[in-house]
Design a protein around this motif. Sequence first.
Motif, PDB file in Angstrom:
ATOM      1  N   PHE A  49       0.829  -1.205   0.000  1.00  0.00           N
ATOM      2  CA  PHE A  49       0.000   0.000   0.000  1.00  0.00           C
ATOM      3  C   PHE A  49       0.868   1.261   0.000  1.00  0.00           C
ATOM      4  O   PHE A  49       0.653   2.180  -0.807  1.00  0.00           O
ATOM      5  CB  PHE A  49      -0.926  -0.012   1.223  1.00  0.00           C
ATOM      6  CG  PHE A  49      -1.654   1.276   1.440  1.00  0.00           C
ATOM      7  CD1 PHE A  49      -2.703   1.657   0.616  1.00  0.00           C
ATOM      8  CD2 PHE A  49      -1.293   2.130   2.469  1.00  0.00           C
ATOM      9  CE1 PHE A  49      -3.374   2.844   0.800  1.00  0.00           C
ATOM     10  CE2 PHE A  49      -1.956   3.324   2.668  1.00  0.00           C
ATOM     11  CZ  PHE A  49      -2.998   3.683   1.841  1.00  0.00           C
ATOM     12  N   ALA A  50       1.852   1.318   0.899  1.00  0.00           N
ATOM     13  CA  ALA A  50       2.716   2.496   0.991  1.00  0.00           C
ATOM     14  C   ALA A  50       3.488   2.715  -0.308  1.00  0.00           C
ATOM     15  O   ALA A  50       3.617   3.851  -0.776  1.00  0.00           O
ATOM     16  CB  ALA A  50       3.684   2.346   2.166  1.00  0.00           C
ATOM     17  N   GLY A  51       3.975   1.641  -0.910  1.00  0.00           N
ATOM     18  CA  GLY A  51       4.701   1.761  -2.171  1.00  0.00           C
ATOM     19  C   GLY A  51       3.820   2.302  -3.288  1.00  0.00           C
ATOM     20  O   GLY A  51       4.261   3.143  -4.085  1.00  0.00           O
ATOM     21  N   ALA A  52       2.579   1.828  -3.354  1.00  0.00           N
ATOM     22  CA  ALA A  52       1.661   2.321  -4.386  1.00  0.00           C
ATOM     23  C   ALA A  52       1.386   3.812  -4.198  1.00  0.00           C
ATOM     24  O   ALA A  52       1.370   4.582  -5.172  1.00  0.00           O
ATOM     25  CB  ALA A  52       0.361   1.523  -4.358  1.00  0.00           C
ATOM     26  N   ILE A  53       1.191   4.233  -2.950  1.00  0.00           N
ATOM     27  CA  ILE A  53       0.927   5.647  -2.674  1.00  0.00           C
ATOM     28  C   ILE A  53       2.162   6.498  -2.983  1.00  0.00           C
ATOM     29  O   ILE A  53       2.062   7.576  -3.583  1.00  0.00           O
ATOM     30  CB  ILE A  53       0.466   5.843  -1.212  1.00  0.00           C
ATOM     31  CG1 ILE A  53      -0.874   5.144  -0.982  1.00  0.00           C
ATOM     32  CG2 ILE A  53       0.383   7.315  -0.849  1.00  0.00           C
ATOM     33  CD1 ILE A  53      -2.011   5.626  -1.858  1.00  0.00           C
ATOM     34  N   ILE A  54       3.336   6.012  -2.602  1.00  0.00           N
ATOM     35  CA  ILE A  54       4.573   6.751  -2.895  1.00  0.00           C
ATOM     36  C   ILE A  54       4.759   6.893  -4.398  1.00  0.00           C
ATOM     37  O   ILE A  54       5.162   7.953  -4.893  1.00  0.00           O
ATOM     38  CB  ILE A  54       5.787   6.063  -2.242  1.00  0.00           C
ATOM     39  CG1 ILE A  54       5.716   6.248  -0.725  1.00  0.00           C
ATOM     40  CG2 ILE A  54       7.099   6.617  -2.783  1.00  0.00           C
ATOM     41  CD1 ILE A  54       6.706   5.407   0.043  1.00  0.00           C
ATOM     42  N   ASN A  55       4.440   5.848  -5.146  1.00  0.00           N
ATOM     43  CA  ASN A  55       4.571   5.911  -6.600  1.00  0.00           C
ATOM     44  C   ASN A  55       3.623   6.959  -7.199  1.00  0.00           C
ATOM     45  O   ASN A  55       3.986   7.667  -8.128  1.00  0.00           O
ATOM     46  CB  ASN A  55       4.328   4.547  -7.221  1.00  0.00           C
ATOM     47  CG  ASN A  55       5.446   4.125  -8.126  1.00  0.00           C
ATOM     48  OD1 ASN A  55       6.360   4.888  -8.403  1.00  0.00           O
ATOM     49  ND2 ASN A  55       5.375   2.915  -8.601  1.00  0.00           N
ATOM     50  N   VAL A  56       2.431   7.066  -6.649  1.00  0.00           N
ATOM     51  CA  VAL A  56       1.497   8.101  -7.112  1.00  0.00           C
ATOM     52  C   VAL A  56       2.066   9.479  -6.803  1.00  0.00           C
ATOM     53  O   VAL A  56       2.026  10.382  -7.656  1.00  0.00           O
ATOM     54  CB  VAL A  56       0.114   7.925  -6.458  1.00  0.00           C
ATOM     55  CG1 VAL A  56      -0.774   9.138  -6.707  1.00  0.00           C
ATOM     56  CG2 VAL A  56      -0.563   6.673  -6.960  1.00  0.00           C
ATOM     57  N   LEU A  57       2.610   9.647  -5.611  1.00  0.00           N
ATOM     58  CA  LEU A  57       3.170  10.952  -5.233  1.00  0.00           C
ATOM     59  C   LEU A  57       4.353  11.332  -6.118  1.00  0.00           C
ATOM     60  O   LEU A  57       4.493  12.494  -6.507  1.00  0.00           O
ATOM     61  CB  LEU A  57       3.568  10.944  -3.749  1.00  0.00           C
ATOM     62  CG  LEU A  57       2.409  10.802  -2.758  1.00  0.00           C
ATOM     63  CD1 LEU A  57       2.949  10.658  -1.348  1.00  0.00           C
ATOM     64  CD2 LEU A  57       1.446  11.959  -2.879  1.00  0.00           C
ATOM     65  N   VAL A  58       5.186  10.365  -6.439  1.00  0.00           N
ATOM     66  CA  VAL A  58       6.310  10.633  -7.348  1.00  0.00           C
ATOM     67  C   VAL A  58       5.784  11.028  -8.724  1.00  0.00           C
ATOM     68  O   VAL A  58       6.268  11.976  -9.342  1.00  0.00           O
ATOM     69  CB  VAL A  58       7.255   9.411  -7.448  1.00  0.00           C
ATOM     70  CG1 VAL A  58       8.259   9.576  -8.570  1.00  0.00           C
ATOM     71  CG2 VAL A  58       7.965   9.186  -6.131  1.00  0.00           C
ATOM     72  N   ALA A  59       4.772  10.327  -9.197  1.00  0.00           N
ATOM     73  CA  ALA A  59       4.205  10.624 -10.519  1.00  0.00           C
ATOM     74  C   ALA A  59       3.633  12.029 -10.572  1.00  0.00           C
ATOM     75  O   ALA A  59       3.769  12.730 -11.590  1.00  0.00           O
ATOM     76  CB  ALA A  59       3.125   9.608 -10.863  1.00  0.00           C
ATOM     77  N   VAL A  60       3.000  12.470  -9.498  1.00  0.00           N
ATOM     78  CA  VAL A  60       2.315  13.765  -9.501  1.00  0.00           C
ATOM     79  C   VAL A  60       3.265  14.925  -9.209  1.00  0.00           C
ATOM     80  O   VAL A  60       3.203  15.961  -9.872  1.00  0.00           O
ATOM     81  CB  VAL A  60       1.157  13.760  -8.466  1.00  0.00           C
ATOM     82  CG1 VAL A  60       0.555  15.138  -8.310  1.00  0.00           C
ATOM     83  CG2 VAL A  60       0.085  12.758  -8.896  1.00  0.00           C
ATOM     84  N   PHE A  61       4.178  14.747  -8.240  1.00  0.00           N
ATOM     85  CA  PHE A  61       4.953  15.885  -7.765  1.00  0.00           C
ATOM     86  C   PHE A  61       6.355  16.010  -8.316  1.00  0.00           C
ATOM     87  O   PHE A  61       6.968  17.061  -8.217  1.00  0.00           O
ATOM     88  CB  PHE A  61       4.997  15.874  -6.238  1.00  0.00           C
ATOM     89  CG  PHE A  61       3.653  16.136  -5.622  1.00  0.00           C
ATOM     90  CD1 PHE A  61       3.022  17.355  -5.770  1.00  0.00           C
ATOM     91  CD2 PHE A  61       3.012  15.136  -4.911  1.00  0.00           C
ATOM     92  CE1 PHE A  61       1.784  17.590  -5.212  1.00  0.00           C
ATOM     93  CE2 PHE A  61       1.762  15.367  -4.346  1.00  0.00           C
ATOM     94  CZ  PHE A  61       1.145  16.591  -4.496  1.00  0.00           C
ATOM     95  N   VAL A  62       6.933  14.958  -8.880  1.00  0.00           N
ATOM     96  CA  VAL A  62       8.283  15.042  -9.445  1.00  0.00           C
ATOM     97  C   VAL A  62       8.157  15.416 -10.921  1.00  0.00           C
ATOM     98  O   VAL A  62       7.462  14.755 -11.677  1.00  0.00           O
ATOM     99  CB  VAL A  62       9.045  13.709  -9.275  1.00  0.00           C
ATOM    100  CG1 VAL A  62      10.400  13.787  -9.947  1.00  0.00           C
ATOM    101  CG2 VAL A  62       9.201  13.373  -7.807  1.00  0.00           C
ATOM    102  N   HIS A  63       8.850  16.466 -11.300  1.00  0.00           N
ATOM    103  CA  HIS A  63       8.751  16.923 -12.702  1.00  0.00           C
ATOM    104  C   HIS A  63      10.050  16.793 -13.421  1.00  0.00           C
ATOM    105  O   HIS A  63      11.085  16.828 -13.191  1.00  0.00           O
ATOM    106  CB  HIS A  63       8.285  18.374 -12.768  1.00  0.00           C
ATOM    107  CG  HIS A  63       6.907  18.532 -12.242  1.00  0.00           C
ATOM    108  ND1 HIS A  63       5.816  18.120 -12.908  1.00  0.00           N
ATOM    109  CD2 HIS A  63       6.459  19.034 -11.065  1.00  0.00           C
ATOM    110  CE1 HIS A  63       4.727  18.373 -12.186  1.00  0.00           C
ATOM    111  NE2 HIS A  63       5.106  18.936 -11.060  1.00  0.00           N
TER     112      HIS A  63
END
Length: 139
Positions: free
Chosen positions: A125-139
């Motif tokens: 669960f934590a990995g999936a959420i972290i991956n979403v955060l990386v996708a959204v906030f890292v440019h």
Amino acid sequence: MEILREILVALHLIGMAIIVGGYFTLIRSPKVAPGMLHGAYLQLITGLLLMGLAEMGDGEVNHMKLGIKLLIAILVTVFAFIGNKKQKAFASAPAAGAAPAGGDADTAVASAVKNPSATMAHLVFAGAIINVLVAVFVH
């Protein structure tokens, strides 16, 4: 090519939804459900295909972001695989602490057994959420 990319993005998001939804449905007694493993596989495969499409395109590709997301996706898949394997072994094992047939109930151990895949479920669960955060906030 754009239609293929849109289909892959939709499938990628569905994989994330399967992981997060599976976790929330089992949050009282966390375990890695088979669906969470399938969601991890779906995310990994569609992510790799999306990465390939991005490399083939004309635009700029952020290799650092893709590398981080790939590493996290591999970890999520490995955690889901290990958790699913532990959960299957736990489910097929005889109940620990059960009272022997014909014995009194005082000999039975009255304790809740934690699912062995609970830690892996939290990590998936934590990995999936972290991956979403990386996708959204890292440019």
